[in-house]
Design a protein around this motif. Structure first.
Motif, PDB file in Angstrom:
ATOM      1  N   MET A 183       0.884  -1.136  -0.081  1.00 58.16           N
ATOM      2  CA  MET A 183       0.054  -0.008   0.029  1.00 58.16           C
ATOM      3  C   MET A 183       0.883   1.230   0.048  1.00 58.16           C
ATOM      4  SD  MET A 183      -3.145  -0.873  -0.412  1.00 58.16           S
ATOM      5  CE  MET A 183      -3.656  -2.333  -0.743  1.00 58.16           C
ATOM      6  N   GLN A 202      -6.110   0.421  -7.795  1.00 56.46           N
ATOM      7  CA  GLN A 202      -7.520   0.689  -7.258  1.00 56.46           C
ATOM      8  C   GLN A 202      -8.218  -0.716  -6.997  1.00 56.46           C
ATOM      9  OE1 GLN A 202      -8.912   3.555  -6.381  1.00 56.46           O
ATOM     10  NE2 GLN A 202      -6.826   4.413  -6.942  1.00 56.46           N
ATOM     11  N   LEU A 238      -6.443  -1.777  -3.692  1.00 55.26           N
ATOM     12  CA  LEU A 238      -7.172  -1.061  -2.442  1.00 55.26           C
ATOM     13  C   LEU A 238      -8.422  -1.387  -1.877  1.00 55.26           C
ATOM     14  CD1 LEU A 238      -5.713   2.322  -3.779  1.00 55.26           C
ATOM     15  CD2 LEU A 238      -5.263   1.357  -1.661  1.00 55.26           C
TER      16      LEU A 238
END
Length: 319
Positions: free
Chosen positions: A272, A304, A307
């Motif tokens: 991350m 994305q 995430l």
């Protein structure tokens, strides 16, 4: 059935007779070697769970000395041929290995009569055998080893059904998507394995376990320290595009041109944070995982997705 013939000359290979005998002894004691790789010539279509046999060549006792499966797709090794071309290797799961001396239960003198289409004394390593011939060959190997009481009748069946990726390395099968534990992620091997599984069989069932693993992984980032300045190394491809290289583990960083990493230290960084760091690099829109072996390009869309996956996993853990 995809079957590849690896060829081993103990007089020329780093895998010496002594090392081979030690491997045989470990297997007889129920111990499986963690890391074993070998050169593969016809590497393009190799995938996880393809079968290999290893021939001993160049000796008075040529024959089959090893049977097992590939852990995943092949990759460029550090070694090169005399003409300068890169060699390709495959990581192997060794099911069984046999005495390379006169007691070899699978001698070439027998198999060259039964299977004359296969060269039993020379040739490149890692050549695919025709499917029909492969079935006949493995059936004969099974029969010979059962008759000599080396294998039990059910042993080969278990071997053929063995899903290496989900069992041998404690990797969750694609049908059982779950969050990996910190212990499973620690050495980066699970990430490499799931990446290989996705490359071998690209579909949703292999893609999401890989991304789940990536979300929680701590990667190695080539970092340069110059006084008070700290910056990440970058790579540039033939089209002039800049990529941010990261590695699953130290082993994956050792395959390529080490000049590229000269002056850099490999710093552990959670994935991350790698996303955040990549956005600070000018003209960089791609994170490249394991660029020297089996590169996986991670663009903004994939970032994305990862995430979102991490957010969902965190919510489930909290509930």
């Amino acid at each position: 059935m995809s079957l590849y013939v690896l060829r081993w000359n103990p007089k020329k290979s780093a895998h010496t007779k002594e090392i081979h005998l030690d491997l045989v002894n470990h297997l007889r004691n129920g111990e499986t070697p963690d890391d074993f790789s070998f050169e593969v010539t016809e590497y393009e279509k190799v995938k996880a769970d393809d079968i290999f046999i290893m021939q001993q060549i160049g000796t008075k006792n040529d024959g089959i000395v090893m049977v097992g499966k590939f852990k995943g797709a092949c990759y460029k090794s550090n070694e090169v041929h005399k003409d300068g071309k890169k060699k390709y290797s495959g990581d192997l799961w060794v099911m069984d290995a046999f005495d390379a001396g006169s007691e070899n239960p699978l001698p070439a003198t027998r198999y060259e009569k039964l299977f004359p289409k296969i060269n039993w004394h020379e040739g490149p390593s890692g050549v695919r055998v025709e499917d029909d011939l492969a079935v006949e060959l493995m059936t004969t190997i099974e029969k010979d080893l059962i008759e000599k009481e080396i294998w039990k009748p059910e042993y080969f069946k278990r071997f053929m059904e063995w899903d290496f990726l989900s069992q041998a390395m404690n990797t969750p099968p694609a049908s059982e998507i779950r969050r990996p534990t910190p212990e499973e992620l620690e050495d980066g091997k699970m990430l490499v394995t799931l990446k290989q599984r996705f490359f071998s069989d690209p579909k949703e069932e292999t893609y999401f376990p890989f991304l789940m693993c990536l979300a929680d992984s701590v990667l190695l980032v080539p970092t340069v320290f110059e006084g008070e300045n700290i910056f990440a190394k970058t790579l540039t491809n033939e089209d002039g595009e800049t990529g941010f290289p990261v590695f699953s583990n130290y082993e994956q960083s050792e395959f390529g041109n080490q000049e590229v990493l000269k002056g850099a230290q490999l710093v552990p960084v959670p994935f991350m944070e790698c996303i955040t760091l990549s956005k600070t690099i000018e003209n960089c829109n791609t994170i490249v995982l394991d660029p020297f072996s089996q590169p996986f390009a991670i663009n903004d869309e994939i970032c994305q997705t990862v995430l979102q996956i991490k957010e969902e996993m965190d919510k489930l853990d909290e509930s």
